[in-house]
Write an enzyme that holds these catalytic residues in place. Structure first.
Site, short mmCIF file in Angstrom:
data_model
loop_
_atom_site.label_atom_id
_atom_site.label_comp_id
_atom_site.label_asym_id
_atom_site.label_seq_id
_atom_site.Cartn_x
_atom_site.Cartn_y
_atom_site.Cartn_z
CE1 TYR A 150 -3.90 2.13 0.75
CE2 TYR A 150 -2.69 2.97 3.02
CZ TYR A 150 -3.63 3.56 1.80
OH TYR A 150 -4.04 4.73 2.20
CG ASP A 245 5.72 3.81 0.61
OD1 ASP A 245 6.05 4.19 2.50
OD2 ASP A 245 4.53 3.22 0.48
CE LYS A 273 0.63 4.93 8.47
NZ LYS A 273 0.93 3.74 7.05
C1 LIG Z 1 0.18 4.70 5.83
C2 LIG Z 1 1.12 3.80 4.63
C3 LIG Z 1 0.72 5.13 3.18
C4 LIG Z 1 -0.23 6.52 3.34
O1 LIG Z 1 0.29 7.43 4.81
P1 LIG Z 1 -1.06 8.68 4.75
O2 LIG Z 1 -0.08 9.40 6.02
O3 LIG Z 1 -2.23 7.41 5.65
O4 LIG Z 1 -1.89 9.28 3.79
C5 LIG Z 1 1.26 4.89 2.32
N1 LIG Z 1 2.37 3.75 2.64
C6 LIG Z 1 2.71 3.57 3.35
C7 LIG Z 1 3.48 2.11 3.46
C8 LIG Z 1 2.26 3.09 4.25
O5 LIG Z 1 1.79 2.12 5.67
#
Ligand SMILES: *Cc1c(COP(=O)(O)O)cnc(C)c1O
Length: 434
Positions: A150, A245, A273
């Protein structure tokens, strides 16, 4: 504190009904709604240290931690203090401030591949922006992502793989035009052969390969030890940018993120995060020659009214300061190992099919006896059994993610006594699952 044994949540039920009247599905992010485990989501009144307190007065040991950010626990006194100091000086300037430099400098020092970094307001925004820069730099349109990873909810990243040798992306959500989804190709996580085929057949128009260096959004799935080094090599050979990511793994598995843990340098990195200490934030950065394309240094437009928000920056900086302390990750590692081993042992004693994954303080117990190495094998988990586990644990005071395909997180606020309490609860719950 009321005992959770008599577990009724009438206030949450009332709040959920009210919420549904004015918010689609009653929540501001889908997985919060408990749809995959059933029941009514708990409305949270407050959070402190390792605990969540719900509207009905129950207290839970929290293993979701706002989906990862709260690595030093909720309402950490030093983070709260930093926020209070910042907030007194105003909450947004729309002009540069010194804190932004400090946060950027801290990230550049800690994350090996970062030379320059830009702050945004969410992980979604970080990934969107990184992909735009990668496309501009390479002057190619396509990206490759891995099934089950994701990367936020931008159109071209909401693409699920078709079966087998899926070639062109199929949109995962209505509202995503096929023409846009078609720019995304996918491969199974950890699959060298398919990945190589996809890269080689699309090399000429592939801008970037994006990956969660440790997958966290299909449950935790570690990379094959050779997969990331190989991906680094093959992308470099074809002049395709490699984007890590690290929105979850950044500062979660190591002070240098997954790239620090594995010793691999991607071209671009997305963060989020943890770097906001519980405030909305994101960041993307990497090679200076690539980041110099971002406006106003270069022509690639990317902006944000609240980007570099002084309160979010203060919360993030204080959090990063705390995790630089000696022993921080060893402590997390030890507790996470204890939890993972305890859960796996409880499952074994109860003869419940269970496969435990873990990298540092992120882990998942899959309700399947087969090893989980990619999305297809993760999907074999028994989600009905997970739902029972989830509700059993909730009743006994431990709040796990309301879905099988999410990570369990630990914070430094979790003490051995919390872990022991959770393992004891799991022993009882697993007995009810066969
Ligand atoms: C949470 C997450 C996102 C998106 O971040 P948001 O702050 O919710 O938009 C993107 N990549 C990864 C791997 C994530 O866990």
């Amino acid at each position: 504190m009321k005992t959770n044994r008599i577990f009724k949540t009438p206030k949450s039920a009332r709040l959920f009904a009210k919420a549904k009247a004015v918010i689609p599905g009653g929540v501001n992010s889908p997985v919060r709604a408990f749809q995959s485990v059933g029941g009514i989501p708990l409305f949270i009144e407050k959070a402190l240290g390792p605990y969540l307190m719900d509207a009905d007065g129950h207290r839970f040991i929290d293993y979701v931690l706002s989906w990862g950010p709260m690595i030093v626990g909720h309402a950490h006194p030093q983070v709260i203090k930093a926020i209070q100091m910042a907030i007194k000086k105003g909450t947004s300037y729309g002009a540069p401030c010194e804190g932004e430099i400090e946060l950027a400098k801290t990230m550049v020092q800690m994350v090996p591949s970062l030379e320059q970094v830009r702050l945004v307001n969410s992980g979604t925004e970080a990934v969107m922006s990184a992909v735009r820069v990668a496309r501009a730099y390479t002057q190619r349109p396509r990206i490759l992502k891995f099934e089950g990873c994701y990367h936020g909810h931008a159109d071209y990243l909401l693409v699920k793989a078709g079966s087998g040798l899926a070639t062109l992306g199929i949109p995962d959500s209505p509202g995503v035009p096929e023409a846009i989804a078609n720019l995304t190709i996918t491969a199974p996580y950890n699959d060298f052969r398919v990945t190589q085929t996809m890269i080689e057949s699309h090399a000429a128009d592939l801008a970037a390969v994006i990956i969660e260096p440790i997958a966290g959004n299909m449950g935790v799935v570690p990379p094959h030890p050779e997969f990331l080094p190989w991906l680094r090599e093959i992308t470099a050979r074809h002049e395709i940018l490699l984007i890590f990511d690290e929105v979850i793994t950044g500062f979660r598995v190591h002070k240098g993120g997954a790239q620090g843990l594995f010793g691999i340098q991607p071209d671009l990195t997305c963060l989020g995060k943890i770097i906001g200490g519980g405030f909305p934030i994101g960041a993307y950065g990497g090679r200076k020659d690539v980041m110099q394309l971002v406006a106003p240094a270069g022509p690639v437009y990317q902006a944000g009214t609240l980007s570099g928000n002084p309160v979010a920056v203060a919360a993030g900086l204080e959090t990063l300061r705390l995790l630089k302390r000696p022993g921080f990750y060893n402590d997390l590692e030890a507790k996470a190992r204890e939890l993972a081993e305890g859960l796996a042992d409880a499952a074994k004693s109860a003869r419940v099919p269970y496969y435990q994954t873990r990298m540092g303080s992120m882990l998942t117990g899959f309700f399947t006896h087969e090893p989980v190495t990619d999305y297809a094998s993760a999907k074999k988990a028994d989600t009905g059994r997970y739902a029972k586990f989830f509700h059993g644990m909730l009743k006994r005071g431990s709040y796990f993610a309301p879905s099988q395909f999410e990570a369990t997180f630990l914070s430094t606020a979790h003490k051995d006594s919390h872990i022991r309490q959770t393992i004891a609860a799991a022993r009882a719950v697993f007995q009810t699952l066969d």
